[in-house]
Design a protein around this motif. Structure first.
Motif, PDB file in Angstrom:
ATOM      1  N   UNK A 150       1.024  -1.240  -0.035  1.00 62.36           N
ATOM      2  CA  UNK A 150       0.025  -0.054   0.084  1.00 62.36           C
ATOM      3  C   UNK A 150       0.938   1.151  -0.095  1.00 62.36           C
ATOM      4  N   UNK A 151       0.827   1.939  -1.140  1.00 63.02           N
ATOM      5  CA  UNK A 151       1.967   3.094  -1.496  1.00 63.02           C
ATOM      6  C   UNK A 151       1.777   4.387  -0.586  1.00 63.02           C
ATOM      7  N   UNK A 152       0.499   4.444  -0.367  1.00 66.35           N
ATOM      8  CA  UNK A 152       0.210   5.966   0.293  1.00 66.35           C
ATOM      9  C   UNK A 152      -0.213   6.827  -0.698  1.00 66.35           C
ATOM     10  N   UNK A 153       0.306   6.560  -1.992  1.00 71.55           N
ATOM     11  CA  UNK A 153      -0.274   7.588  -3.328  1.00 71.55           C
ATOM     12  C   UNK A 153      -1.599   7.378  -3.829  1.00 71.55           C
ATOM     13  N   UNK A 154      -1.973   8.497  -4.387  1.00 72.29           N
ATOM     14  CA  UNK A 154      -3.387   8.075  -5.074  1.00 72.29           C
ATOM     15  C   UNK A 154      -3.001   8.369  -6.447  1.00 72.29           C
ATOM     16  N   UNK A 155      -4.056   7.461  -7.243  1.00 67.07           N
ATOM     17  CA  UNK A 155      -3.800   7.136  -8.465  1.00 67.07           C
ATOM     18  C   UNK A 155      -5.004   6.761  -9.343  1.00 67.07           C
ATOM     19  N   UNK A 156      -4.832   6.984 -10.322  1.00 64.84           N
ATOM     20  CA  UNK A 156      -6.081   6.279 -11.456  1.00 64.84           C
ATOM     21  C   UNK A 156      -5.436   5.559 -12.452  1.00 64.84           C
ATOM     22  N   UNK A 157      -6.102   4.536 -12.994  1.00 65.55           N
ATOM     23  CA  UNK A 157      -5.544   3.591 -14.065  1.00 65.55           C
ATOM     24  C   UNK A 157      -6.726   4.117 -15.307  1.00 65.55           C
ATOM     25  N   UNK A 158      -6.151   4.093 -16.491  1.00 70.59           N
ATOM     26  CA  UNK A 158      -7.088   4.639 -17.445  1.00 70.59           C
ATOM     27  C   UNK A 158      -7.658   3.198 -18.257  1.00 70.59           C
ATOM     28  N   UNK A 159      -8.173   3.115 -19.297  1.00 66.02           N
ATOM     29  CA  UNK A 159      -8.823   1.896 -20.058  1.00 66.02           C
ATOM     30  C   UNK A 159      -7.723   1.188 -20.744  1.00 66.02           C
ATOM     31  N   UNK A 160      -6.487   1.660 -20.752  1.00 64.38           N
ATOM     32  CA  UNK A 160      -5.568   0.819 -21.219  1.00 64.38           C
ATOM     33  C   UNK A 160      -4.282   0.425 -20.294  1.00 64.38           C
ATOM     34  N   UNK A 161      -4.601   0.592 -18.890  1.00 58.24           N
ATOM     35  CA  UNK A 161      -3.960   0.115 -17.905  1.00 58.24           C
ATOM     36  C   UNK A 161      -2.702   1.102 -17.285  1.00 58.24           C
ATOM     37  N   UNK A 162      -2.648   2.357 -17.831  1.00 60.61           N
ATOM     38  CA  UNK A 162      -1.545   3.373 -17.840  1.00 60.61           C
ATOM     39  C   UNK A 162      -2.155   3.950 -16.555  1.00 60.61           C
ATOM     40  N   UNK A 163      -1.147   4.261 -15.407  1.00 67.03           N
ATOM     41  CA  UNK A 163      -1.399   4.863 -14.251  1.00 67.03           C
ATOM     42  C   UNK A 163      -0.895   6.589 -14.194  1.00 67.03           C
ATOM     43  N   UNK A 164      -1.956   7.142 -13.481  1.00 67.02           N
ATOM     44  CA  UNK A 164      -1.590   8.633 -13.304  1.00 67.02           C
ATOM     45  C   UNK A 164      -1.587   8.716 -11.741  1.00 67.02           C
ATOM     46  N   UNK A 165      -0.723   9.362 -11.333  1.00 69.79           N
ATOM     47  CA  UNK A 165      -0.448   9.572  -9.849  1.00 69.79           C
ATOM     48  C   UNK A 165      -1.136  11.068  -9.814  1.00 69.79           C
ATOM     49  N   UNK A 166      -2.191  11.009  -8.675  1.00 75.88           N
ATOM     50  CA  UNK A 166      -2.883  12.289  -8.438  1.00 75.88           C
ATOM     51  C   UNK A 166      -2.556  13.046  -7.221  1.00 75.88           C
ATOM     52  N   UNK A 167      -1.651  12.376  -6.213  1.00 80.81           N
ATOM     53  CA  UNK A 167      -1.362  13.177  -5.072  1.00 80.81           C
ATOM     54  C   UNK A 167      -1.030  11.886  -3.921  1.00 80.81           C
ATOM     55  N   UNK A 168      -0.683  12.520  -2.917  1.00 84.20           N
ATOM     56  CA  UNK A 168      -0.507  11.576  -1.515  1.00 84.20           C
ATOM     57  C   UNK A 168      -1.536  11.569  -0.704  1.00 84.20           C
ATOM     58  N   UNK A 169      -2.146  10.347   0.035  1.00 88.43           N
ATOM     59  CA  UNK A 169      -3.064  10.504   0.893  1.00 88.43           C
ATOM     60  C   UNK A 169      -2.847  11.354   1.988  1.00 88.43           C
ATOM     61  N   UNK A 170      -1.561  11.457   2.539  1.00 83.95           N
ATOM     62  CA  UNK A 170      -1.331  12.227   3.611  1.00 83.95           C
ATOM     63  C   UNK A 170      -1.253  13.559   3.341  1.00 83.95           C
ATOM     64  N   UNK A 171      -1.121  14.060   1.989  1.00 77.73           N
ATOM     65  CA  UNK A 171      -1.068  15.534   1.592  1.00 77.73           C
ATOM     66  C   UNK A 171      -2.346  16.241   1.113  1.00 77.73           C
ATOM     67  N   UNK A 172      -3.417  15.332   1.102  1.00 77.69           N
ATOM     68  CA  UNK A 172      -4.627  15.979   0.615  1.00 77.69           C
ATOM     69  C   UNK A 172      -4.977  16.974   1.647  1.00 77.69           C
ATOM     70  N   UNK A 173      -5.216  18.303   1.337  1.00 73.99           N
ATOM     71  CA  UNK A 173      -5.704  19.326   1.919  1.00 73.99           C
ATOM     72  C   UNK A 173      -7.153  19.395   2.264  1.00 73.99           C
ATOM     73  N   UNK A 174      -7.574  19.765   3.257  1.00 75.92           N
ATOM     74  CA  UNK A 174      -9.022  19.816   3.553  1.00 75.92           C
ATOM     75  C   UNK A 174      -9.171  21.059   4.113  1.00 75.92           C
ATOM     76  N   UNK A 175     -10.100  22.199   3.376  1.00 71.98           N
ATOM     77  CA  UNK A 175     -10.412  23.412   3.642  1.00 71.98           C
ATOM     78  C   UNK A 175     -11.297  23.380   5.058  1.00 71.98           C
ATOM     79  N   UNK A 176     -11.447  24.492   5.536  1.00 71.80           N
ATOM     80  CA  UNK A 176     -12.407  24.780   6.493  1.00 71.80           C
ATOM     81  C   UNK A 176     -13.721  24.704   5.923  1.00 71.80           C
ATOM     82  N   UNK A 177     -13.994  24.754   4.699  1.00 74.12           N
ATOM     83  CA  UNK A 177     -15.256  24.636   3.829  1.00 74.12           C
ATOM     84  C   UNK A 177     -15.432  23.334   3.611  1.00 74.12           C
ATOM     85  N   UNK A 178     -14.589  22.192   3.871  1.00 70.49           N
ATOM     86  CA  UNK A 178     -14.807  20.897   3.628  1.00 70.49           C
ATOM     87  C   UNK A 178     -14.456  20.527   2.374  1.00 70.49           C
TER      88      UNK A 178
END
Length: 607
Positions: A451-479
């Motif tokens: 479990x890498x701790x990284x966030x990502x998505x796989x496209x229809x061809x199996x290519x991975x895109x990294x979108x961020x780190x779980x621990x680095x996601x910011x949550x503003x006071x507005x949610x």
């Protein structure tokens, strides 16, 4: 798509360890050049026979000095020839090198040597020896300290002359694939570094897979001697993987310890590698330098048109590779050819003139930058991995590169994206766990899955895109949840920007701190015939502020209004490793930066 696998292209080595190839290649072809070594400013070839003799002599010296099978030995040095000698000499006797970044603080050095129970340590110079010396009273198990610049290799070789060659052979014969090869400590962005236990099997599978699948990179062109100049830190798993892959595939390997352009560019010109491996920062620097040169020569317009042409040309080739287009049109090919000598050839010349392939990892490379280099004649295969996965777990394959992604799983690997978006990895290169930390190991290793701790998505061809780190996601006071990586990357792509950190956790909106690129700023002032300004005056300059605002506005086009950067501040100094604000692999230490600049962050939210 939630999961994607790629079949293996090699079988795991049933016996032996990493040092075996050095001895096998010396027997098979002792005259083949396998390394380049720079001495007295001149590059000299090193053959298989010479490398083997040096590794054997050093291994005997280590035994004579009391290093035993299973012992751990710290290596604290920059990227240089002797590191490779020590790695393979230690592996030849079943010992385990433990890399330490040469810029580490005394406390970091103590922790790594203490936690790994090193019995000996190699340093490069007197400053590093003093760093180790300052904590040696808290390291009762450390029995030996060698210094490269004080003749460590020569002394060890002399000490080993009384040891018979077959003693090393017996030690090497006892090394099995599941034996520990090295313990590499993570960067420690959020706490104490953890020691990743990597086996000989991990490295052999990882490197042999890369060499087999990316044969066009490691094999060179027709009649061409493949070679690479390694300037990544060998204390990092990426650099270590490159070293092992080069030796195992008989790629001529050179070492360059200084990333500064004044040192690196002349060695690239002299060594003339066929491929290079780096982090996005290196390729950004090459591009920025090329554009500054064009601006000085009054060719900015032509350069920018060449960039657009390269991007469109590479996009057309990418579409053709995936069956989505016919490839570059005749008009586009003619336009592309026009800029070959004017721009593209000069970009390749900055990397030595022979580079046609590159690999990039460590952080995200912008799609546009990757397309530019492809259009300029250098295919950059971007990949993704961690220390825990022995470097690359995914990479863009030859002939089917999707820029902006980190590619497909390397052969033999499965990538799974969990319900919460976390990327999980499975394959023979995944590490055995953290040293002395079963609780942390259990958190990331789940029935063989990492479990890498990284966030990502796989496209229809199996290519991975990294979108961020779980621990680095910011949550503003507005949610509102905000992934800062894409915003930071876009701001950082501006030639005047060195680093950008996005803040906004538990605050009403997203803001940013920005540092300036010294070379870019000096050029910018020069082109405007303006005097150089002190940093404190520079950050208040209205014209400069307007330039940075344009970078922020461009970044905001990537996200919704609720996720956009509303306020920013330009800082007069850099985020540096020495200040404890960057890891050795140039990742932001977010907590440390926010603590150091607490006043500036607070000011971003004052009405």
């Amino acid at each position: 798509m939630r999961e994607f696998s790629v079949p293996a292209v090699i079988t795991a080595a049933p016996v032996g360890g990493l040092a075996d190839v050095v001895f096998e290649y010396a027997r098979q072809d002792p005259g083949r050049v396998v390394l380049g070594r720079k001495t007295d400013g001149v590059w000299r070839d090193v053959t298989s026979g010479e490398l083997c003799a040096q590794v054997l002599a050093l291994a005997k010296g280590l035994l004579a000095q009391g290093v035993r099978f299973g012992d751990r030995v710290g290596l604290m040095a920059r990227t240089r020839y002797e590191w490779t000698l020590f790695d393979f000499a230690l592996w030849a006797i079943g010992a385990q090198p433990v890399p330490v970044y040469p810029t580490s603080s005394a406390d970091q050095v103590w922790w790594i040597l203490h936690d790994s129970a090193c019995t000996a340590c190699l340093v490069e110079n007197e400053d590093q020896a003093m760093t180790v010396g300052s904590v040696v009273d808290r390291l009762p198990g450390l029995r030996r300290l060698w210094q490269l610049d004080a003749g460590a290799v020569e002394q060890l070789v002399a000490d080993g002359r009384s040891v018979a060659d077959d003693v090393v052979d017996r030690h090497r014969g006892a090394v099995t694939p599941d034996a520990v090869a090295t313990v590499i400590y993570t960067s420690g962005t959020t706490g104490r570094p953890k020691g990743c236990v990597l086996t000989h099997a991990n490295f052999m599978y990882e490197t042999d897979t890369m060499v087999a699948r990316w044969e066009s990179v490691f094999g060179g062109g027709p009649g061409e001697e493949p070679s690479t100049l390694l300037f990544l830190p060998l204390a990092h798993v990426f650099g270590r993987m490159v070293q092992v892959a080069a030796v195992r595939s008989r790629v001529k390997l050179g070492h360059q310890p200084v990333l500064a352009a004044a040192e690196l560019l002349p060695d690239l010109a002299a060594f003339r590698p066929t491929f290079v491996l780096g982090v996005p920062h290196v390729f950004e620097k090459v591009f920025a330098a090329a554009r500054r040169t064009a601006e000085v020569e009054g060719r900015t317009g032509a350069f920018d048109r060449a960039v657009e042409t390269a991007v469109r040309y590479a996009e057309a080739r990418e579409q053709k590779a995936f069956g989505a287009g016919p490839g570059p049109s005749a008009a586009l090919r003619m336009e592309h050819q026009l800029f070959e000598k004017l721009v593209y050839g000069k970009v390749r010349a900055a990397l030595g003139g022979r580079v046609r392939h590159a690999m990039s990892g460590g952080s995200a490379m912008s799609r546009r930058l990757g397309l530019f280099f492809d259009g300029a004649g250098i295919t950059v295969f971007e990949g993704y991995g961690l220390t825990e996965s022995c470097a690359a777990a995914t990479a863009n394959p030859p002939g089917a590169t999707k820029y902006g992604t980190v590619g497909l799983p390397i052969p033999g690997t499965t990538v799974h994206v969990a319900e919460d978006g976390e990327v999980w990895l499975y394959g023979p290169h995944v590490f055995a766990g953290y040293l002395n930390d079963p609780a942390a190991s259990a958190q990331v290793l789940r029935e063989g899955w990492l479990a890498t701790g990284d966030l990502g998505r796989l496209d229809e061809d199996g290519y991975l895109t990294i979108t961020g780190r779980k621990k680095e996601i910011l949550v503003t006071s507005n949610g509102k949840s905000v992934a800062p990586a894409a915003l930071e990357e876009r701001v950082r792509s501006h030639p005047l920007v060195s680093q950008c950190i996005v803040v906004g956790n538990d605050r009403p909106y997203v803001a940013a701190l920005v540092t300036l690129d010294p070379e870019g700023i000096a050029h910018w002032l020069s082109m405007r015939s303006r005097p150089q300004l002190a940093p404190k005056d520079l950050v208040r300059d209205p014209e400069l502020t307007a330039e940075i605002r344009r970078a922020v506005v461009a970044a905001n086009t990537l996200v919704s209004q609720a996720e956009s950067i509303r306020s920013f501040r330009v800082l007069p100094e850099q985020f540096t490793e020495e200040r404890g604000l960057l890891t050795p692999s140039l990742k932001l230490k977010r907590r440390a930066i926010e603590k150091t600049y607490a006043h500036e962050v607070a000011a971003l939210y004052q009405s």
